[in-house]
Design a protein around this motif. Structure first.
Motif, PDB file in Angstrom:
ATOM      1  N   GLY A  27       0.821  -1.206   0.000  1.00 12.91           N
ATOM      2  CA  GLY A  27       0.000   0.000   0.000  1.00 12.91           C
ATOM      3  C   GLY A  27       0.857   1.258   0.000  1.00 12.91           C
ATOM      4  N   ALA A  28       1.950   1.227   0.789  1.00 14.36           N
ATOM      5  CA  ALA A  28       2.875   2.371   0.808  1.00 14.36           C
ATOM      6  C   ALA A  28       3.554   2.544  -0.550  1.00 14.36           C
ATOM      7  N   LEU A  29       3.989   1.434  -1.147  1.00 18.90           N
ATOM      8  CA  LEU A  29       4.589   1.507  -2.484  1.00 18.90           C
ATOM      9  C   LEU A  29       3.586   2.028  -3.510  1.00 18.90           C
ATOM     10  N   SER A  30       2.338   1.608  -3.374  1.00 18.67           N
ATOM     11  CA  SER A  30       1.296   2.063  -4.297  1.00 18.67           C
ATOM     12  C   SER A  30       1.106   3.571  -4.215  1.00 18.67           C
ATOM     13  N   GLY A  31       1.171   4.105  -3.006  1.00 18.38           N
ATOM     14  CA  GLY A  31       1.070   5.554  -2.839  1.00 18.38           C
ATOM     15  C   GLY A  31       2.210   6.278  -3.528  1.00 18.38           C
ATOM     16  N   LEU A  32       3.425   5.719  -3.419  1.00 12.69           N
ATOM     17  CA  LEU A  32       4.587   6.324  -4.078  1.00 12.69           C
ATOM     18  C   LEU A  32       4.452   6.274  -5.597  1.00 12.69           C
ATOM     19  N   VAL A  33       3.975   5.151  -6.115  1.00 10.59           N
ATOM     20  CA  VAL A  33       3.780   5.029  -7.563  1.00 10.59           C
ATOM     21  C   VAL A  33       2.678   5.985  -8.024  1.00 10.59           C
ATOM     22  N   ILE A  52      -4.574   7.918  -0.854  1.00 10.34           N
ATOM     23  CA  ILE A  52      -5.683   7.121  -0.320  1.00 10.34           C
ATOM     24  C   ILE A  52      -6.249   6.210  -1.410  1.00 10.34           C
ATOM     25  N   VAL A  53      -6.530   6.782  -2.567  1.00  5.61           N
ATOM     26  CA  VAL A  53      -7.101   6.006  -3.670  1.00  5.61           C
ATOM     27  C   VAL A  53      -6.104   4.955  -4.168  1.00  5.61           C
ATOM     28  N   ALA A  54      -4.810   5.255  -4.075  1.00  8.44           N
ATOM     29  CA  ALA A  54      -3.791   4.287  -4.508  1.00  8.44           C
ATOM     30  C   ALA A  54      -3.888   2.995  -3.699  1.00  8.44           C
ATOM     31  N   GLY A  55      -4.156   3.111  -2.403  1.00  4.51           N
ATOM     32  CA  GLY A  55      -4.329   1.913  -1.580  1.00  4.51           C
ATOM     33  C   GLY A  55      -5.517   1.092  -2.030  1.00  4.51           C
ATOM     34  N   TRP A  56      -6.629   1.748  -2.326  1.00  2.86           N
ATOM     35  CA  TRP A  56      -7.820   1.039  -2.815  1.00  2.86           C
ATOM     36  C   TRP A  56      -7.577   0.432  -4.196  1.00  2.86           C
ATOM     37  N   THR A  57      -6.830   1.156  -5.024  1.00  3.83           N
ATOM     38  CA  THR A  57      -6.496   0.647  -6.350  1.00  3.83           C
ATOM     39  C   THR A  57      -5.675  -0.630  -6.233  1.00  3.83           C
ATOM     40  N   TYR A  58      -4.739  -0.635  -5.299  1.00  2.00           N
ATOM     41  CA  TYR A  58      -3.922  -1.832  -5.075  1.00  2.00           C
ATOM     42  C   TYR A  58      -4.793  -3.024  -4.680  1.00  2.00           C
ATOM     43  N   ILE A  59      -5.717  -2.811  -3.753  1.00  2.00           N
ATOM     44  CA  ILE A  59      -6.598  -3.903  -3.310  1.00  2.00           C
ATOM     45  C   ILE A  59      -7.417  -4.433  -4.480  1.00  2.00           C
ATOM     46  N   ASP A  75       2.914  -9.072  -6.115  1.00  2.00           N
ATOM     47  CA  ASP A  75       1.916  -8.054  -6.465  1.00  2.00           C
ATOM     48  C   ASP A  75       2.528  -6.850  -7.180  1.00  2.00           C
ATOM     49  N   ALA A  76       3.425  -7.118  -8.116  1.00  2.00           N
ATOM     50  CA  ALA A  76       4.036  -6.029  -8.883  1.00  2.00           C
ATOM     51  C   ALA A  76       3.030  -5.385  -9.826  1.00  2.00           C
ATOM     52  N   ILE A  77       2.126  -6.192 -10.387  1.00  2.00           N
ATOM     53  CA  ILE A  77       1.132  -5.647 -11.324  1.00  2.00           C
ATOM     54  C   ILE A  77       0.194  -4.659 -10.626  1.00  2.00           C
ATOM     55  N   PRO A  78      -0.387  -5.012  -9.468  1.00  2.00           N
ATOM     56  CA  PRO A  78      -1.238  -4.035  -8.774  1.00  2.00           C
ATOM     57  C   PRO A  78      -0.486  -2.768  -8.375  1.00  2.00           C
ATOM     58  N   VAL A  79       0.742  -2.924  -7.892  1.00  2.00           N
ATOM     59  CA  VAL A  79       1.499  -1.755  -7.418  1.00  2.00           C
ATOM     60  C   VAL A  79       1.904  -0.853  -8.586  1.00  2.00           C
ATOM     61  N   HIS A  80       2.549  -1.416  -9.588  1.00  2.00           N
ATOM     62  CA  HIS A  80       3.162  -0.588 -10.632  1.00  2.00           C
ATOM     63  C   HIS A  80       2.252  -0.344 -11.831  1.00  2.00           C
ATOM     64  N   PHE A  81       1.567  -1.379 -12.295  1.00  2.00           N
ATOM     65  CA  PHE A  81       0.683  -1.192 -13.448  1.00  2.00           C
ATOM     66  C   PHE A  81      -0.609  -0.491 -13.031  1.00  2.00           C
ATOM     67  N   GLY A  82      -1.282  -1.056 -12.025  1.00  2.00           N
ATOM     68  CA  GLY A  82      -2.555  -0.472 -11.579  1.00  2.00           C
ATOM     69  C   GLY A  82      -2.409   0.952 -11.102  1.00  2.00           C
ATOM     70  N   ASN A  83      -1.417   1.210 -10.256  1.00  2.00           N
ATOM     71  CA  ASN A  83      -1.253   2.561  -9.717  1.00  2.00           C
ATOM     72  C   ASN A  83      -0.488   3.479 -10.649  1.00  2.00           C
ATOM     73  N   GLY A  84       0.237   2.900 -11.621  1.00  2.00           N
ATOM     74  CA  GLY A  84       0.794   3.741 -12.672  1.00  2.00           C
ATOM     75  C   GLY A  84      -0.322   4.366 -13.504  1.00  2.00           C
ATOM     76  N   ILE A  85      -1.339   3.553 -13.810  1.00  2.00           N
ATOM     77  CA  ILE A  85      -2.510   4.067 -14.529  1.00  2.00           C
ATOM     78  C   ILE A  85      -3.228   5.112 -13.692  1.00  2.00           C
ATOM     79  N   TRP A  86      -3.456   4.797 -12.410  1.00  2.00           N
ATOM     80  CA  TRP A  86      -4.150   5.742 -11.539  1.00  2.00           C
ATOM     81  C   TRP A  86      -3.380   7.057 -11.426  1.00  2.00           C
ATOM     82  N   GLY A  87      -2.065   6.987 -11.306  1.00  2.00           N
ATOM     83  CA  GLY A  87      -1.263   8.209 -11.185  1.00  2.00           C
ATOM     84  C   GLY A  87      -1.400   9.107 -12.402  1.00  2.00           C
ATOM     85  N   CYS A  88      -1.420   8.504 -13.597  1.00  2.00           N
ATOM     86  CA  CYS A  88      -1.581   9.306 -14.822  1.00  2.00           C
ATOM     87  C   CYS A  88      -2.967   9.937 -14.881  1.00  2.00           C
ATOM     88  N   ILE A  89      -3.993   9.172 -14.521  1.00  2.00           N
ATOM     89  CA  ILE A  89      -5.356   9.724 -14.506  1.00  2.00           C
ATOM     90  C   ILE A  89      -5.466  10.836 -13.472  1.00  2.00           C
TER      91      ILE A  89
END
Length: 203
Positions: A27-33, A52-59, A75-89
């Motif tokens: 979840g912390a890594l997801s926030g950073l991504v 906050i949303v990054a944590g939910w995106t990871y789940i 869980d590299a895909i949820p952290v980097h791919f999922g939250n990479g998309i969220w970060g751009c949006i």
């Protein structure tokens, strides 16, 4: 947010409170991504929401992989791919005019929350699709070649022993875990656990 959301979901299912350290770390890594794309263009309050949303995106992505039976041990895909998309949006939503001007000069394209026409959001979506296409085109033939050469996966015995031992000559983690007997005793103990209220002392 990933840790506490997972805790509430688990408690709702089982009635027990359990904190998953994996949810905390990923979840912390997801926030950073999630904040990487917009770190120079969003206000602190927006960065908080993005985290906050990054944590939910990871789940969400982690649960999706389980349902699709896709093997992703860390869980590299949820952290980097999922939250990479969220970060751009998130850039298309929260990019601040003041911070965009300071970082990239004045060009008139901001996040939707600042009354933008949506051109920045469209650019972000195009960027996401371009990255997915580029990675897919480059990596699919490479993975296919590795599969043909028999280098794409290790054999079942090597997988069970662990790549730390087979490739790096030593175990990185103690993954022996408790015995089955100890685990069963703990589960029985927890299911029968009662709240002991000390008796009141008489004067």
């Amino acid at each position: 947010s990933a840790l506490f959301t997972d805790m509430f979901m688990y408690r709702r299912k089982t009635g027990e409170t359990m904190y998953d350290i994996t949810m905390c770390m990923n979840g912390a890594l997801s926030g950073l991504v999630g904040i990487t794309a917009g770190c120079s263009t969003v206000e602190p309050w927006a960065a908080f929401l993005i985290g906050i949303v990054a944590g939910w995106t990871y789940i969400f992505w982690s649960s999706l992989l389980v349902k699709l039976k896709i093997d992703d041990a860390v869980d590299a895909i949820p952290v980097h791919f999922g939250n990479g998309i969220w970060g751009c949006i998130a850039v298309g939503l929260f990019a601040s005019p003041v911070r965009v001007a300071a970082a990239y000069s004045e060009h008139g394209h901001y996040g939707l929350f600042y009354g933008s026409t949506g051109k920045l959001m469209l650019a972000q979506i195009c960027g996401i699709l371009w990255i997915i296409g580029w990675v897919g085109i480059i990596m699919t033939p490479y993975f296919h070649l590795l599969n043909i050469l028999g280098m794409f996966r290790v054999d079942s015995l090597e997988e069970e022993v662990g790549l730390d031992i087979s490739h790096h000559k030593g175990a990185a983690y103690d993954i022996s875990g408790p015995s089955q007997e100890a685990t069963e005793k703990f589960e029985i103990s927890r299911s029968q656990r009662k709240l002991d209220v000390p008796a009141e002392e008489t004067a």
